[in-house]
Design a protein around this motif. Structure first.
Motif, PDB file in Angstrom:
ATOM      1  N   THR A  50      -2.938  -8.874   4.893  1.00  0.00           N
ATOM      2  CA  THR A  50      -1.781  -8.082   5.297  1.00  0.00           C
ATOM      3  C   THR A  50      -0.564  -8.671   4.604  1.00  0.00           C
ATOM      4  OG1 THR A  50      -2.755  -7.632   7.439  1.00  0.00           O
ATOM      5  CG2 THR A  50      -0.383  -7.318   7.242  1.00  0.00           C
ATOM      6  N   THR A  51       0.229  -7.805   3.962  1.00  0.00           N
ATOM      7  CA  THR A  51       1.436  -8.266   3.291  1.00  0.00           C
ATOM      8  C   THR A  51       2.646  -7.634   3.954  1.00  0.00           C
ATOM      9  OG1 THR A  51       1.286  -6.474   1.672  1.00  0.00           O
ATOM     10  CG2 THR A  51       0.302  -8.582   1.062  1.00  0.00           C
ATOM     11  N   ALA A  52       3.783  -8.279   3.818  1.00  0.00           N
ATOM     12  CA  ALA A  52       5.025  -7.782   4.408  1.00  0.00           C
ATOM     13  C   ALA A  52       6.191  -8.218   3.540  1.00  0.00           C
ATOM     14  CB  ALA A  52       5.193  -8.329   5.825  1.00  0.00           C
ATOM     15  N   THR A  53       7.305  -7.564   3.705  1.00  0.00           N
ATOM     16  CA  THR A  53       8.526  -7.970   3.024  1.00  0.00           C
ATOM     17  C   THR A  53       9.561  -8.334   4.075  1.00  0.00           C
ATOM     18  OG1 THR A  53       9.355  -5.704   2.937  1.00  0.00           O
ATOM     19  CG2 THR A  53       8.094  -6.469   1.050  1.00  0.00           C
ATOM     20  N   GLY A 105       0.785  -1.228   0.000  1.00  0.00           N
ATOM     21  CA  GLY A 105       0.000   0.000   0.000  1.00  0.00           C
ATOM     22  C   GLY A 105       0.813   1.271   0.000  1.00  0.00           C
ATOM     23  N   GLU A 106       2.117   1.157  -0.119  1.00  0.00           N
ATOM     24  CA  GLU A 106       2.983   2.341  -0.129  1.00  0.00           C
ATOM     25  C   GLU A 106       2.783   3.183  -1.394  1.00  0.00           C
ATOM     26  OE1 GLU A 106       7.744   3.349   0.006  1.00  0.00           O
ATOM     27  OE2 GLU A 106       7.066   1.440   0.834  1.00  0.00           O
ATOM     28  N   ILE A 107       2.523   2.510  -2.516  1.00  0.00           N
ATOM     29  CA  ILE A 107       2.207   3.211  -3.761  1.00  0.00           C
ATOM     30  C   ILE A 107       0.923   2.625  -4.336  1.00  0.00           C
ATOM     31  CG2 ILE A 107       4.622   3.794  -4.290  1.00  0.00           C
ATOM     32  CD1 ILE A 107       4.542   1.547  -6.428  1.00  0.00           C
ATOM     33  N   LEU A 108       0.239   3.395  -5.150  1.00  0.00           N
ATOM     34  CA  LEU A 108      -0.986   2.967  -5.821  1.00  0.00           C
ATOM     35  C   LEU A 108      -0.692   2.692  -7.292  1.00  0.00           C
ATOM     36  CD1 LEU A 108      -3.466   5.582  -4.330  1.00  0.00           C
ATOM     37  CD2 LEU A 108      -3.160   3.191  -3.639  1.00  0.00           C
ATOM     38  N   PRO A 109      -1.446   1.798  -7.924  1.00  0.00           N
ATOM     39  CA  PRO A 109      -1.246   1.545  -9.352  1.00  0.00           C
ATOM     40  C   PRO A 109      -1.470   2.817 -10.183  1.00  0.00           C
ATOM     41  CG  PRO A 109      -2.646  -0.146  -8.390  1.00  0.00           C
ATOM     42  CD  PRO A 109      -2.483   0.924  -7.353  1.00  0.00           C
TER      43      PRO A 109
END
Length: 73
Positions: free
Chosen positions: A67-70, A53-57
């Motif tokens: 929830t996603t993570a790196t 969610g840091e950037i939008l398409p």
């Protein structure tokens, strides 16, 4: 068939209007583990920034229902 938790629908990702990844089409079913491999500059970080969610398409849609993570190297 498993529930889809992440879906890219003609998603184009990039910065300041400049595409890095174009026309992404993929689905991730619930319970899956996904690894992303590619060369330096190939767009891996851009994809993860969009998934978190840091950037939008820039165009198309990216649906993230979990929830996603790196994990840093």
């Amino acid at each position: 068939m498993s529930e889809t938790v992440i879906k890219a629908d003609h998603a184009t990702l990039g910065y300041e209007g400049k595409p890095v990844l174009r026309s992404l089409e993929f689905q991730v079913p619930a319970g899956s583990r996904v690894g992303i491999l590619g060369p330096n500059g190939g767009g891996k970080t851009t994809l993860f920034r969009a998934l978190t969610g840091e950037i939008l398409p820039l165009s198309g849609h990216l649906h993230v229902e979990v929830t996603t993570a790196t994990v840093a190297q």
